[in-house]
Design an enzyme around this catalytic site. Structure first.
Site, short mmCIF file in Angstrom:
data_model
loop_
_atom_site.label_atom_id
_atom_site.label_comp_id
_atom_site.label_asym_id
_atom_site.label_seq_id
_atom_site.Cartn_x
_atom_site.Cartn_y
_atom_site.Cartn_z
N LYS A 91 5.41 2.21 -4.37
CA LYS A 91 4.40 1.29 -3.83
C LYS A 91 3.25 0.98 -4.80
O LYS A 91 2.66 -0.10 -4.75
CB LYS A 91 3.80 1.88 -2.55
CG LYS A 91 4.77 1.93 -1.37
CD LYS A 91 4.99 0.57 -0.77
CE LYS A 91 5.87 0.63 0.48
NZ LYS A 91 6.31 -0.72 0.90
N GLU A 113 -2.60 -2.96 5.12
CA GLU A 113 -1.96 -2.39 6.30
C GLU A 113 -1.09 -1.24 5.83
O GLU A 113 -0.68 -1.22 4.67
CB GLU A 113 -1.10 -3.44 7.02
CG GLU A 113 0.33 -3.61 6.47
CD GLU A 113 0.39 -4.14 5.04
OE1 GLU A 113 -0.58 -4.79 4.60
OE2 GLU A 113 1.41 -3.91 4.36
N SER A 380 13.27 5.74 -4.11
CA SER A 380 12.00 5.01 -4.00
C SER A 380 10.78 5.89 -3.75
O SER A 380 9.67 5.50 -4.05
CB SER A 380 12.10 3.96 -2.90
OG SER A 380 12.50 4.57 -1.68
#
Lengths: 394, 268
Positions: A91, A113, A380
């Site tokens: 991220k 968010e 990930s």
């Protein structure tokens, strides 16, 4: 034919667009112009790559999963180690890119968010680094489920606002972030955490993550002298998947597989399998596949993984699905938990529950492969954040 | 001609402010929506905006989020809304504009939605998550059935965009008074915001009448912010009034009193 998307208006085939209130149109236009400018600005690209190297820890390794490879006895399995990025997941590639852009645009206030909290933490992290005000919207239910990440965000100086409207999860946190943006549009930059939202977000978030695929390609050429035969990634909104798929889209020999969360099962009514059960529709600014009720209301998604617990999916995935360039497959909660155990015990890597969905698909895929072929899985994120959930099953 | 009802209201209003009232269809109960609309008309409403409830109303504040949730829980769907409109049409020619998000319409089927809307007596549409860039989805249907497509302008809309929105709108243009979501606000804040861009609105929107909305809760607010425009819209303040009084036996009287007071000032 060279793949080129989106169009000037933000369409990937028939998906995407800008379905937002009029108030946000000037903000999106401003963002588009700023983004076009930085694409051509080598000083931005240098600053971005420098931060990815010195702060995020890139390039991340491409690790040969030897015992998993032996276990299946077919194709060779490599893991792209995004779990080794600073903050523990891919991220942060995107939040570094967007916060640099926000700074260039002179925005002082950042909102985001978050569902599981990984994007919230990645946003709070870059805001701390650059001394920017940061407000993170998080569903009240998620703030309970992911308390550790709430504490991390607060420690990093962000204000976490629990969202009590609707289902109190990621989709409602996104609604609330958009309402904040509509209200404070002049000075606020909204860092969206996935390849969703109105144009130019799906394109921009993809571009900030494409380094995952670019590195994979280069590393595999060095190690094996060839491209992978399969690339697998989990898909919620779909940012890690778009990041690793995108540089391979024009390579017809590379099979791309997106793994979506089936929850209790595709037919259970408690699922997040958007392609298996969704229909095209509009949520959070773009047209894509969506889980919906028979009345066209947005359905509640379910997945054991908070990061995949979203009723929509990025519009570019919808397009890649429709043109059959990417195959999307469902994996249940139970299978994902087995994926966690398998990867932990055989490779010494505890994957995030999201990532574990991709790992779990190996059971289905591997018997159909042959030795000499190569499978790359996007690892990930790491699983520390999920230990409370995982520990119930071990 | 459906859109004709809207045009007529503005034609007949002369110098008086046109008052549009927003309610969420199906709130507080689907069975009272038609009566509620007739009561609003009787009390002075000139146009009715009937909200089609959606699970994720991202341009709305807490009041309309709440009324939408209740309406959905009570089973309100598009077919039910068409029946409500048909019921209203048995005794009223008040212009009815459906307002709502695009997803339920896409799910219903765009063609069928507009054909049923026309058939039941709807006059126009306000779709807050469909800016002019995306109207391709709906425009031809509105034209086909001669229904109005009403677009919004906001304080940060540029001059050239206001002109574009004016050219693409039919019926009226909805001027959003403040940057933010729907909901009753401090009157001064709304007035100050409108003061800053009303000049641009008047200069750039010349084809259509303009109604101003968001944040209006009293007669004074309404008169102040709509001066020089064609009128105003009240939504959240009306829904708050319903919420406060329903299901007391005099709830409808209280609603009527609220509407008259907004339109004409205090009734002493």
């Amino acid at each position: 034919m060279q793949y080129s998307s989106p169009t000037k208006n933000g369409y990937f085939g028939k998906f995407g667009g800008k379905f937002v209130p009029e108030i946000l149109i000037p903000a999106l236009e401003e963002l588009e112009l700023a983004y076009e400018a930085i694409l051509k600005d080598s000083s931005f690209q240098e600053e971005f790559l420098d931060l990815l190297r010195e702060y995020v820890g890139r390039p991340t390794p491409l690790t040969l999963a030897e015992r998993l490879t032996d276990h299946y006895g077919k194709a060779k399995i490599y893991l792209k180690r995004e779990d080794l990025c600073h903050t523990g997941a891919h991220k942060i590639n995107n939040t570094v890119g967007q916060v640099l852009l926000a700074r260039r645009m002179g925005k002082k206030r950042i909102i985001a968010e978050t569902g599981a909290g990984q994007h919230g933490v990645a946003t709070a992290t870059v805001c701390a680094k650059f001394g920017m005000e940061c407000v993170v919207y998080m569903g009240a239910e998620d703030t309970e489920r992911q308390k550790l990440n709430v504490d991390r965000m607060r420690l990093l100086g962000a204000e976490v606002r629990p969202v009590t409207s609707g289902s109190q999860t990621l989709k409602d946190a996104t609604n609330e972030a958009i309402r904040d943006w509509v209200t404070n549009v002049d000075d606020t930059f909204y860092i969206i955490g996935s390849v969703v939202g109105p144009h130019p977000y799906p394109m921009m978030v993809r571009d900030f993550h494409r380094i995952i695929g670019d590195e994979t390609r280069k590393q595999l050429m060095e190690k094996e002298g060839k491209l992978p035969d399969y690339v697998i990634a989990c898909v919620g909104g779909g940012s890690n998947a778009m990041g690793i798929f995108y540089p391979f889209i024009d390579d017809d020999t590379v099979r791309l597989i997106g793994v979506e969360a089936a929850g209790y099962g595709v037919e259970s009514g408690q699922t997040a399998a958007t392609f298996a059960k969704g229909k095209p529709g509009v949520l959070h600014g773009s047209l894509s596949y969506l889980l919906q009720t028979t009345q066209g209301q947005i359905a509640l998604a379910h997945s054991v993984s908070a990061g995949l617990d979203y009723p929509g999916v990025g519009p570019e995935h919808a397009h890649l699905h429709d043109i059959k360039r990417v195959q999307y497959v469902p994996v249940t909660d139970e299978e994902a938990l087995r994926g966690v155990k398998l990867t932990s015990s055989m490779e010494g890597i505890i994957p995030a529950l999201e990532t574990a969905h991709a790992m779990a698909f190996l059971d289905t895929l591997m018997p159909t492969t042959s030795s000499g072929e190569i499978v790359v899985i996007n690892c990930s994120g790491r699983g520390d954040k999920d230990m409370a959930t995982i520990s119930k099953f071990i | 001609m459906p859109s004709e009802r809207i045009h007529t209201v503005f034609k007949n209003s002369k110098d008086k402010s046109v008052m549009a009232m927003f309610i969420t269809a199906g709130y507080p109960e689907p069975v009272v929506t038609a009566d509620l609309v007739l009561a609003l008309e009787e009390s002075g409403a000139d146009i009715i905006e009937l909200g089609m409830p959606f699970s994720d109303p991202l341009a709305d504040g807490p009041t309309i989020q709440y009324s939408s949730e209740v309406a959905i829980e009570k089973g309100t769907d598009l077919d039910m809304i068409f029946s409500m409109v048909r019921e209203i049409r048995q005794s009223s020619q008040i212009p009815i504009v459906l307002m709502g998000y695009i997803n339920p319409i896409l799910h219903y089927g765009v063609d069928e939605f507009f054909s049923k809307a026309a058939e039941s007596g709807v006059d126009g549409f306000i779709l807050p998550d469909v800016p002019v860039e995306e109207t391709g989805l709906v425009e031809e249907h509105c034209t086909k059935y001669d229904m109005s497509l009403i677009h919004l302008v906001a304080p940060n809309t540029t001059d050239s965009r206001m002109k574009l929105i004016d050219s693409k709108s039919n019926g009226f243009v909805y001027c959003v008074s403040v940057t933010g979501v729907t909901g009753a606000r401090d009157g001064d804040q709304v007035a100050q915001s409108v003061d800053k861009f009303i000049g641009r609105v008047k200069a750039n929107i010349t084809k259509n009448p303009v109604l101003v909305g968001f944040g209006i809760r009293t007669h004074t607010d309404a008169m102040r912010v709509s001066s020089g425009l064609s009128g105003f819209v009240v939504g959240s303040a009306l829904i708050d009034t319903i919420r406060k009084n329903y299901p007391n036996s005099d709830w409808l009287d209280q609603v009527k009193l609220f509407v008259k007071t907004i339109k004409y000032g205090s009734q002493n």
